[in-house]
Enzyme design. Structure first.
Site: not given
Length: 656
Positions: A36, A103, A413
């Protein structure tokens, strides 16, 4: 002028590269905050110079480049102008009634119906030409095969994946995706419907583009969609869009994001006019239709701080760098840590060692992110051994994106089991309140968790936990209480929590309805035929085999037996509370609308004495499918056997 154009060229190339990666599932080259800021800088340079480069994102729609057959949109899918200022929204609204909605952060799909049947599904593409992915429609929840209206209907909506489904899929598949949008984007490039289906994509309509009847209210258009059986994006009307009313509405919607109430990823809000005729009269500027709508994006507040150290956190398949810095307050909370994601992100930021000056935000009001390193000190030191198990590390480079990720070379692991531990403590699992994936990762990295039983042994570390950054005596006491409460667990929750492949909540229930837990374990341990449990309704040979193989694995069995010495398991019984469905067998398929989901409908049937199976057979009493006229395999089978097909409404009328 030449210097300005060179600067614009550089910004355009960076923005376009970031957009290409973002829209096509290849990860994030920059944060929304950075994008932006650069976009605004580019617009300012274009205004000053009077020059707009042909490929400038201010003049083009960011495009997905999904492979496949291209198709021109009947109605151009232009993007919305964006703002972070409520006064811009007030000025744009002009006092006319407006609607506010999410949105949604997914991928736009344009869905078309003719004569009541689905005819095509096309990606947004560049707004003018998209990719036809109609073949994937059966794998995307919310895209109906048929609707009641027999005219020409065009709908735009967002295909997205909820946070919960994203966590579930990445846990069960071991896939490495950055976020739900990244997974959704990658999913739409697949060809196989069955490969897409487990990803739980959902399509939420956000606007009705065309319908033959002349509907001039956006709100009425959304109501029309809902009457056709669609679940639309949430929306709220403001009949008087004053500054005070808009600010109050934005505050309400924002709170739902910061409180974690919204199940789907969003990156702002959308406002549109209720008067669709007025909206259609707007002009097109660049790639924006001036009255089509306005996007509001939250203005991220940044804070400057100093890096204390980088913690290398081994989680699942990756060893992730985490910036630990001097505490700063953002969005009303104190932030001390932010993931740096991977080595490539560290290199992009230019991060150094202790004392480096950082700028930090909470992206979309939720996730702490380092957006800038203004004064690096020293160099980043990449560990050559795993912080959990001490094995050698290696750097893996993704073929698709080139992203560098640090990995532990030890397949055994404990940190690689993090997602399994996350499911183990989840609400559907052992329901241990107050332990997030991030908290588990810290405990794993400290060497406290190497098995499921070790999670209950965290009470041995309460003093150390209380002294950890972000905890304290109260947090440690709450954790102790949660562990004590969770030590008594139902057999179904335990079986789900064990992360046995293909054994979800429903399969665990079916197995335990047939055999008690201890009996299940002993039968599986001694089984010569992996399909031992395949005769149980809803199990089959694949799920039976997965369960038997897991129990017969020596390490798995040892972990389970160790766990059973710590927890108390309660056998659960399924008792019907009513008799409306007594003696009847149902099959449920397709989307449901009045129940929250199919599991809720199944639970209701069972609570009323009925039985739910996965396949239509001679013993099936009713098939429940809202798409009654569908030619799906289940509908065809039901018709062949003269089994009634009920819509959800018809089922409720008969049995609710």
């Amino acid at each position: 002028m030449d210097e300005q154009i060179q600067q614009m060229r550089s910004i355009v190339d960076r923005l376009n590269a970031a957009s290409d990666a973002y829209y096509n599932g290849r990860g994030e080259l920059m944060t929304d905050y950075e994008w932006d800021a650069l976009f605004d800088e580019l617009k300012q340079l274009e205004t000053e110079s009077g020059v707009v480069l042909d490929d400038s994102p201010t003049n083009n729609v960011s495009a997905d480049t999904t492979a496949g057959e291209k198709e021109t949109h009947e109605f151009a899918a232009l993007s919305l102008a964006k703002t972070k200022k409520t006064e811009d929204l007030v000025r744009w609204a002009e006092g006319k009634p407006i609607w506010i909605s999410w949105k949604l952060d997914g991928l736009t799909l344009v869905v078309t119906y003719d004569n009541g049947r689905l005819t095509r599904v096309v990606t947004r593409g560049d707004g003018h030409v998209g990719t036809n992915i109609t073949h994937l429609a059966p794998a995307i929840q919310g895209i109906r095969e048929t609707i009641e209206d027999k005219g020409h209907v065009v709908i735009r909506g967002e295909a997205l994946i909820s946070y919960a489904d994203f966590e579930r899929f990445t846990l069960e598949s071991g896939a490495d995706y950055a976020n739900p949008r990244n997974l959704a984007s990658g999913s739409l490039s697949l060809k196989d419907v069955e490969e897409v289906r487990p990803r739980c994509l959902r399509w939420l309509p956000f606007t009705l583009v065309h319908v033959d009847p002349d509907i001039l209210s956006w709100g009425e258009r959304m109501a029309w969609l809902e009457r056709q059986g669609f679940t639309c994006v949430e929306h709220e009307q403001l009949t008087e869009p004053t500054k005070e009313n808009i600010e109050a509405a934005i505050a309400r919607w924002t709170a739902r994001v910061t409180d974690g109430e919204n199940p789907y990823p969003v990156d702002g809000l959308v406002i549109c006019y209720d008067d669709t005729a007025y909206a259609a009269q707007g002009s097109v500027t660049g790639h924006h239709a001036t009255r089509a709508g306005y996007a509001f994006k939250w203005a991220d507040t940044s804070a400057e701080t100093r890096l204390d150290h980088i913690e290398w956190s081994c989680a699942a398949s990756s060893i992730t760098p985490v910036a630990v810095f001097e505490p700063v307050e953002l969005e009303g909370t104190v932030v001390r840590r932010a993931s740096l994601c991977n080595i490539s992100e560290c290199e992009r930021l230019g991060i150094g060692g202790a004392g480096s000056v950082l700028s930090v935000i909470k992206a979309n009001k939720i996730i702490p992110k380092v957006i800038r390193v203004s004064a690096p000190v020293g160099e980043l030191v990449i560990p050559d051994t795993c912080p959990v198990c001490g094995a050698e590390t290696s750097i893996r480079v993704s073929e698709a994106s080139g992203t560098q990720t640090l990995r532990c070379t030890n397949e055994g692991c404990p940190a690689k089991k993090l997602r399994k531990y996350t499911r183990f403590v989840s609400k559907a699992g052992m329901d241990i309140d107050g332990i997030s994936e991030q908290t588990l990762a810290r405990f794993v990295n400290l060497g406290w968790i190497k098995s499921y039983a070790d999670i209950f042994r965290l009470t041995d570390h309460l003093q150390e936990i209380a002294a950890l950054d972000g905890f304290g005596e109260k947090s440690a006491a709450n954790l102790k209480a949660s562990l004590e409460k969770a030590a008594t667990v139902s057999d179904r929750k335990l079986l789900y929590a064990l992360n046995i492949p293909l054994i979800g909540v429903d399969v665990a229930k079916r197995l335990l309805e047939a055999h008690a837990l201890r009996e299940l374990i002993e039968l599986a341990a001694a089984a010569e035929d992996p399909a031992l449990f395949s005769a149980i309704d809803g199990i089959g040979p694949e799920k039976s085999g997965a369960f038997v193989r897991w129990i017969q694995d020596a390490e798995n069995r040892a972990q389970l037996e160790e766990l059973l010495t710590i927890v108390t398991v309660e056998a659960t019984e399924q008792k019907a509370s009513g008799s409306r469905c007594a003696g009847l067998t149902f099959v449920v398929t397709g989307d449901v609308y009045t129940y929250k989901n199919r599991n809720e409908l199944k639970a209701y049937i069972e609570s009323e004495g009925g039985k739910v199976t996965g396949a239509v057979s001679k013993s099936t009493s009713f098939l429940i499918n809202n798409d009654v006229t569908s030619t799906s395999s289940k509908n065809r089978k039901a018709r062949e056997l003269n089994i009634p097909i009920l819509s959800e409404q018809e089922f409720r009328e008969c049995f609710a």
